[in-house]
Design a protein around this motif. Structure first.
Motif, PDB file in Angstrom:
ATOM      1  N   ALA A 117       6.678  35.241  20.883  1.00  0.00           N
ATOM      2  CA  ALA A 117       6.629  36.254  19.821  1.00  0.00           C
ATOM      3  C   ALA A 117       7.117  35.680  18.494  1.00  0.00           C
ATOM      4  CB  ALA A 117       7.468  37.466  20.213  1.00  0.00           C
ATOM      5  N   SER A 118       8.077  34.756  18.550  1.00  0.00           N
ATOM      6  CA  SER A 118       8.543  34.116  17.328  1.00  0.00           C
ATOM      7  C   SER A 118       7.408  33.403  16.612  1.00  0.00           C
ATOM      8  CB  SER A 118       9.661  33.114  17.670  1.00  0.00           C
ATOM      9  OG  SER A 118       9.998  32.316  16.554  1.00  0.00           O
ATOM     10  N   ALA A 119       6.587  32.686  17.371  1.00  0.00           N
ATOM     11  CA  ALA A 119       5.440  31.998  16.779  1.00  0.00           C
ATOM     12  C   ALA A 119       4.419  32.990  16.242  1.00  0.00           C
ATOM     13  CB  ALA A 119       4.799  31.076  17.809  1.00  0.00           C
ATOM     14  N   VAL A 120       4.190  34.065  16.979  1.00  0.00           N
ATOM     15  CA  VAL A 120       3.264  35.110  16.521  1.00  0.00           C
ATOM     16  C   VAL A 120       3.741  35.698  15.192  1.00  0.00           C
ATOM     17  CG1 VAL A 120       2.367  37.413  17.018  1.00  0.00           C
ATOM     18  CG2 VAL A 120       2.415  35.692  18.824  1.00  0.00           C
ATOM     19  N   LEU A 121       5.020  36.000  15.104  1.00  0.00           N
ATOM     20  CA  LEU A 121       5.559  36.592  13.871  1.00  0.00           C
ATOM     21  C   LEU A 121       5.502  35.610  12.713  1.00  0.00           C
ATOM     22  CD1 LEU A 121       6.717  39.493  13.406  1.00  0.00           C
ATOM     23  CD2 LEU A 121       6.437  38.861  15.807  1.00  0.00           C
ATOM     24  N   PHE A 150       8.235  17.134  18.752  1.00  0.00           N
ATOM     25  CA  PHE A 150       8.473  18.565  18.631  1.00  0.00           C
ATOM     26  C   PHE A 150       8.914  19.079  19.994  1.00  0.00           C
ATOM     27  CE2 PHE A 150       5.365  17.167  15.608  1.00  0.00           C
ATOM     28  CZ  PHE A 150       5.663  17.846  14.432  1.00  0.00           C
ATOM     29  N   TYR A 151      10.047  19.778  20.034  1.00  0.00           N
ATOM     30  CA  TYR A 151      10.663  20.132  21.311  1.00  0.00           C
ATOM     31  C   TYR A 151      11.166  21.572  21.286  1.00  0.00           C
ATOM     32  CZ  TYR A 151      14.447  20.265  24.816  1.00  0.00           C
ATOM     33  OH  TYR A 151      15.263  20.620  25.851  1.00  0.00           O
ATOM     34  N   GLY A 152      11.054  22.261  22.416  1.00  0.00           N
ATOM     35  CA  GLY A 152      11.609  23.606  22.497  1.00  0.00           C
ATOM     36  C   GLY A 152      11.005  24.396  23.642  1.00  0.00           C
ATOM     37  N   PRO A 153      11.344  25.694  23.731  1.00  0.00           N
ATOM     38  CA  PRO A 153      10.780  26.550  24.783  1.00  0.00           C
ATOM     39  C   PRO A 153       9.297  26.790  24.531  1.00  0.00           C
ATOM     40  CG  PRO A 153      12.113  27.849  23.272  1.00  0.00           C
ATOM     41  CD  PRO A 153      12.315  26.416  22.893  1.00  0.00           C
ATOM     42  N   GLY A 154       8.480  26.476  25.511  1.00  0.00           N
ATOM     43  CA  GLY A 154       7.038  26.551  25.326  1.00  0.00           C
ATOM     44  C   GLY A 154       6.396  27.824  25.831  1.00  0.00           C
ATOM     45  N   GLU A 190      -0.647  29.797  16.163  1.00  0.00           N
ATOM     46  CA  GLU A 190       0.470  28.912  16.489  1.00  0.00           C
ATOM     47  C   GLU A 190       0.962  29.122  17.911  1.00  0.00           C
ATOM     48  OE1 GLU A 190       2.474  25.919  16.245  1.00  0.00           O
ATOM     49  OE2 GLU A 190       2.207  26.497  14.141  1.00  0.00           O
ATOM     50  N   ALA A 191       0.976  30.374  18.379  1.00  0.00           N
ATOM     51  CA  ALA A 191       1.543  30.696  19.689  1.00  0.00           C
ATOM     52  C   ALA A 191       0.650  30.279  20.849  1.00  0.00           C
ATOM     53  CB  ALA A 191       1.823  32.193  19.784  1.00  0.00           C
ATOM     54  N   ALA A 192      -0.549  29.795  20.563  1.00  0.00           N
ATOM     55  CA  ALA A 192      -1.489  29.484  21.646  1.00  0.00           C
ATOM     56  C   ALA A 192      -1.154  28.193  22.376  1.00  0.00           C
ATOM     57  CB  ALA A 192      -2.919  29.400  21.092  1.00  0.00           C
ATOM     58  N   VAL A 193      -0.338  27.314  21.786  1.00  0.00           N
ATOM     59  CA  VAL A 193      -0.172  25.990  22.377  1.00  0.00           C
ATOM     60  C   VAL A 193       1.199  25.750  22.979  1.00  0.00           C
ATOM     61  CG1 VAL A 193      -0.122  23.515  21.885  1.00  0.00           C
ATOM     62  CG2 VAL A 193      -1.975  24.927  21.006  1.00  0.00           C
ATOM     63  N   ALA A 194       2.261  26.009  22.280  1.00  0.00           N
ATOM     64  CA  ALA A 194       3.579  25.605  22.794  1.00  0.00           C
ATOM     65  C   ALA A 194       4.653  26.616  22.445  1.00  0.00           C
ATOM     66  CB  ALA A 194       3.946  24.224  22.272  1.00  0.00           C
ATOM     67  N   GLY A 195       4.348  27.888  22.635  1.00  0.00           N
ATOM     68  CA  GLY A 195       5.355  28.926  22.448  1.00  0.00           C
ATOM     69  C   GLY A 195       5.989  28.873  21.077  1.00  0.00           C
ATOM     70  N   ALA A 196       7.310  28.770  21.056  1.00  0.00           N
ATOM     71  CA  ALA A 196       8.051  28.826  19.799  1.00  0.00           C
ATOM     72  C   ALA A 196       7.984  27.528  19.004  1.00  0.00           C
ATOM     73  CB  ALA A 196       9.515  29.164  20.087  1.00  0.00           C
ATOM     74  N   ILE A 197       7.483  26.446  19.608  1.00  0.00           N
ATOM     75  CA  ILE A 197       7.527  25.145  18.937  1.00  0.00           C
ATOM     76  C   ILE A 197       6.524  25.107  17.787  1.00  0.00           C
ATOM     77  CG2 ILE A 197       7.285  22.659  19.232  1.00  0.00           C
ATOM     78  CD1 ILE A 197       7.743  23.102  22.243  1.00  0.00           C
ATOM     79  N   LEU A 231       3.924  23.602  15.876  1.00  0.00           N
ATOM     80  CA  LEU A 231       3.093  22.447  16.185  1.00  0.00           C
ATOM     81  C   LEU A 231       1.731  22.514  15.505  1.00  0.00           C
ATOM     82  CD1 LEU A 231       2.907  19.827  17.788  1.00  0.00           C
ATOM     83  CD2 LEU A 231       2.107  21.159  19.752  1.00  0.00           C
ATOM     84  N   ILE A 232       1.072  23.673  15.617  1.00  0.00           N
ATOM     85  CA  ILE A 232      -0.249  23.825  15.004  1.00  0.00           C
ATOM     86  C   ILE A 232      -0.157  23.649  13.492  1.00  0.00           C
ATOM     87  CG2 ILE A 232      -2.181  25.389  14.605  1.00  0.00           C
ATOM     88  CD1 ILE A 232      -2.007  24.392  17.458  1.00  0.00           C
ATOM     89  N   ARG A 233       0.778  24.353  12.860  1.00  0.00           N
ATOM     90  CA  ARG A 233       0.871  24.279  11.406  1.00  0.00           C
ATOM     91  C   ARG A 233       1.282  22.885  10.915  1.00  0.00           C
ATOM     92  NH1 ARG A 233       3.635  28.732  10.532  1.00  0.00           N
ATOM     93  NH2 ARG A 233       1.773  30.008  10.549  1.00  0.00           N
ATOM     94  N   PRO A 234       2.249  22.207  11.564  1.00  0.00           N
ATOM     95  CA  PRO A 234       2.519  20.828  11.136  1.00  0.00           C
ATOM     96  C   PRO A 234       1.301  19.908  11.242  1.00  0.00           C
ATOM     97  CG  PRO A 234       4.355  21.648  12.412  1.00  0.00           C
ATOM     98  CD  PRO A 234       3.281  22.697  12.486  1.00  0.00           C
ATOM     99  N   LEU A 235       0.527  20.042  12.318  1.00  0.00           N
ATOM    100  CA  LEU A 235      -0.669  19.220  12.455  1.00  0.00           C
ATOM    101  C   LEU A 235      -1.722  19.585  11.416  1.00  0.00           C
ATOM    102  CD1 LEU A 235      -1.174  19.025  16.339  1.00  0.00           C
ATOM    103  CD2 LEU A 235      -0.696  17.111  14.813  1.00  0.00           C
ATOM    104  N   ARG A 236      -1.872  20.890  11.183  1.00  0.00           N
ATOM    105  CA  ARG A 236      -2.946  21.362  10.315  1.00  0.00           C
ATOM    106  C   ARG A 236      -2.594  21.251   8.835  1.00  0.00           C
ATOM    107  NH1 ARG A 236      -5.703  27.192  11.481  1.00  0.00           N
ATOM    108  NH2 ARG A 236      -3.665  27.960  10.851  1.00  0.00           N
ATOM    109  N   GLU A 237      -1.293  21.332   8.514  1.00  0.00           N
ATOM    110  CA  GLU A 237      -0.897  21.356   7.110  1.00  0.00           C
ATOM    111  C   GLU A 237       0.037  20.202   6.748  1.00  0.00           C
ATOM    112  OE1 GLU A 237       0.482  25.275   5.990  1.00  0.00           O
ATOM    113  OE2 GLU A 237      -0.929  26.233   7.346  1.00  0.00           O
ATOM    114  N   SER A 238       1.173  20.078   7.426  1.00  0.00           N
ATOM    115  CA  SER A 238       2.152  19.067   7.044  1.00  0.00           C
ATOM    116  C   SER A 238       1.601  17.649   7.183  1.00  0.00           C
ATOM    117  CB  SER A 238       3.413  19.201   7.900  1.00  0.00           C
ATOM    118  OG  SER A 238       3.961  20.500   7.786  1.00  0.00           O
ATOM    119  N   LEU A 239       0.758  17.412   8.188  1.00  0.00           N
ATOM    120  CA  LEU A 239       0.191  16.080   8.412  1.00  0.00           C
ATOM    121  C   LEU A 239      -1.252  15.974   7.920  1.00  0.00           C
ATOM    122  CD1 LEU A 239       1.633  15.380  11.979  1.00  0.00           C
ATOM    123  CD2 LEU A 239       2.426  14.443   9.800  1.00  0.00           C
ATOM    124  N   ALA A 240      -1.667  16.922   7.069  1.00  0.00           N
ATOM    125  CA  ALA A 240      -3.049  16.922   6.584  1.00  0.00           C
ATOM    126  C   ALA A 240      -3.375  15.674   5.778  1.00  0.00           C
ATOM    127  CB  ALA A 240      -3.306  18.169   5.741  1.00  0.00           C
TER     128      ALA A 240
END
Length: 430
Positions: free
Chosen positions: A311-315, A300-304, A131-138, A140-149
Motif C-alpha cells: 500500500a505504501s508503494a500504491v500511495l 534496493f532492499y526491503g519488504p517485497g 510501482e507496487a507491481a514488482v517489489a512491494g514497498a521497495i 524500484l520502478i521509478r528509479p529505473l524509469r526516471e532516476s536512471l533514465a
C-alpha cells in the motif's frame, strides 16, 4: 495555494492491500493533501462481497459494480488492486476512456499486456503507474524509469519473491528439506494454500518481464521469460553450495548481451557467493541489484509484499499521479524505443554446477571430461567421492552458453558410467 475541490479516487479491490490503501488515505489525509496540493477523497470501493464489514470505510461507498464506478466521469484516479487478467484489464481501459488515470499493483496483467495498457493510457492522455507491481514497498520502478533514465542499465539481478526466499533461507540456515520449509512458510502466512505461482517462478517471471522492459527500453512479455521453479532444490544442493562458499536463491535475472544487441530475462534457482550482497537477504525480504554504466552497482532492499508495504508503494504512485493531474500533465509512459530482440535461454552465458552419480571405477573422470571438452565447456573444478562401487562427481564449469551446457548434459546421460544427473544449477553473481 491548496485547491479545495478534492481529487476523487476509486478503489478496485479491498483485500489485504486495498484495505491498507483505504486506511492510509484516511489516517494520513492531511499529509497527503499537503503533499499533493489538494485533498484526496475515496469516492467508491468495488468489492465482490459487499456484506463484509470493512473497518473505517463508509458502507455507502461500497459497490459490486466496478464498471459503473470507473465510468462515473468524476473519478480522477482508479486504484486497481484486484489482480488477475480479467476483469482488471477491461476496468483499467474503461477508466482511461472515461478520463481517469490508473495506479495498479497487477504484475500478471502488466507482464502480459503492458504495451497495450500504456498505449491506451497515452491515447486518452492519462497516467499508468505501477510501482507496487514488482517489489512491494521497495522503490524500484521509478528509479529505473526516471532516476536512471540518463544511464545505461546492463543487468538487473534480484530476489523478487518473499515466499521462495523464506523457504530457501530456512533450508540453508536449518538444514530443512523443501517440504518442511514450505510447511513452515504456509503456517506463518508467507505461502498461499496453493504456492504454485511462487515456488514455480510464475510470480517472479512476471516481475522480471516488467523490470527488463523498463531497464532495457524494450518490450518484454511474460512469454519471453525463461522460468524454472525451486521445488527440486535439495539439502544436498545447499551442502554443495556451502563447499563453494555459496548459498542458493531463486533469482530474476535480466541482462544485455555483451555486444548490446539483445537482452534476456530468466528466473531460476542459482548459487551465489556468500560475498554477494544478495546472499545476505534473509527471510521474506526482497532485494534487487542493478548494474549500469555510470552508476555502477546499486542495491534496493526491503519488504517485497504484505498489505502495508505494498500500500505504501500504491500511495506513492497516487501522490505522483494526483500531482500530475493538478499540473495538467502526465508522467513517463512506456519507453520501448530500443526494441532489442529478446534471446532465448540457449544464448545465456554463465557458470554451472553439475552433480553426477557415476560408477566408482578408473577412467570415469576422463570420460566425463572428454564430453565437456567435445561440447566446448571448460571445467573449472572437479570433486569426486566414492563409496560401495558408486561415486558422486561434482563439476563446476567456467562460463559457457546454456545451449552448450544442455548438449553436454544430454551426452553425459548417454554414458554407461553415468548413473544419473543428480542436479544442475547455475552459478551467478561473480
Amino acid at each position: 495555494m491548496m485547491r479545495t475541490r478534492p481529487l476523487k479516487v476509486a478503489l478496485l479491490g479491498c483485500g489485504v492491500v486495498g484495505s491498507e490503501v483505504a486506511r492510509i488515505m484516511t489516517t494520513h489525509a492531511d499529509d497527503l493533501a499537503a503533499r499533493i496540493g489538494a485533498p484526496v477523497e475515496l469516492a467508491g470501493v468495488a468489492v465482490r462481497r459487499p456484506s463484509k464489514v470493512r473497518e473505517g470505510i463508509d458502507p455507502a461507498l461500497v459497490t459490486t459494480d466496478a464498471t459503473a464506478l470507473v465510468k462515473r466521469g468524476d473519478i480522477d484516479v482508479v486504484v486497481e488492486v484486484i489482480g488477475g487478467i480479467e476483469p482488471a484489464r477491461t476496468l483499467i481501459t474503461t477508466a482511461f476512456e472515461h478520463g481517469a488515470s490508473v495506479v495498479s499493483a497487477n504484475k500478471a496483467l502488466l507482464a502480459q499486456d503492458g504495451a497495450a495498457l500504456h498505449a491506451a493510457a497515452e491515447a486518452h492522455g492519462e497516467d499508468l503507474y505501477y510501482e507496487a507491481a514488482v517489489a512491494g514497498a521497495i522503490p524500484l520502478i521509478r528509479p529505473l524509469r526516471e532516476s536512471l533514465a540518463g544511464d545505461k542499465v546492463n543487468r538487473v539481478l534480484g530476489i523478487v519473491n518473499g515466499t521462495t526466499n523464506f523457504i530457501l533461507d530456512k533450508m540453508d540456515s536449518t538444514g530443512a528439506g523443501y517440504q518442511e520449509a514450505l510447511d513452515e512458510a504456509t503456517a506463518l502466512g508467507y505461502a498461499e494454500a496453493d504456492p504454485t505461482a511462487d515456488v514455480e517462478g510464475f510470480d517472479a517471471a512476471a516481475k522480471a518481464a516488467i523490470l527488463a522492459g523498463i531497464a532495457f527500453h524494450t518490450r518484454v512479455r511474460l512469454d519471453d521469460v525463461h522460468r524454472e521453479g525451486m521445488t527440486e532444490v535439495t539439502a544436498a544442493d545447499f551442502a554443495s553450495a556451502r563447499k563453494m562458499g555459496c548459498t542458493i536463491k531463486l533469482l530474476a535475472i535480466c541482462e544485455r548481451a555483451r555486444d548490446g544487441a539483445s537482452v534476456t530475462a530468466r528466473v531460476h534457482p542459482a548459487m551465489i557467493p556468500l560475498s554477494h550482497p544478495l546472499a545476505s537477504v534473509r527471510g521474506a525480504y526482497n532485494a534487487v541489484f542493478v548494474e549500469s554504466d555510470a552508476s555502477g552497482r546499486l542495491m534496493f532492499y526491503g519488504p517485497g509484499a504484505g498489505g502495508a508495504p505494498t500500500a505504501s508503494a500504491v500511495l506513492g504512485d497516487l501522490v505522483a499521479v494526483c500531482r500530475n493531474r493538478l499540473n495538467g500533465a502526465t508522467g513517463p509512459g512506456e519507453s520501448a524505443y530500443a526494441a532489442l530482440p529478446v534471446s532465448g535461454m540457449g544464448d545465456v552465458v554463465t557458470r554451472y554446477h553439475i552433480s553426477l552419480d557415476v560408477a566408482d571405477k578408473p577412467g570415469v573422470l576422463a570420460q566425463v571430461a572428454t564430453v565437456f571438452a567435445e561440447h566446448g565447456v571448460s571445467i573449472d573444478t572437479v570433486r569426486q567421492q566414492g563409496k560401495d562401487g558408486e561415486a558422486s562427481l561434482v563439476v563446476v564449469t567456467h562460463r559457457a552458453s546454456d545451449a552448450a551446457l544442455g548438449g553436454t548434459v544430454e551426452a553425459l546421460r548417454k554414458l554407461d558410467t553415468v548413473r544419473g544427473v543428480a542436479s544442475i544449477m547455475r552459478v551467478e553473481g561473480e
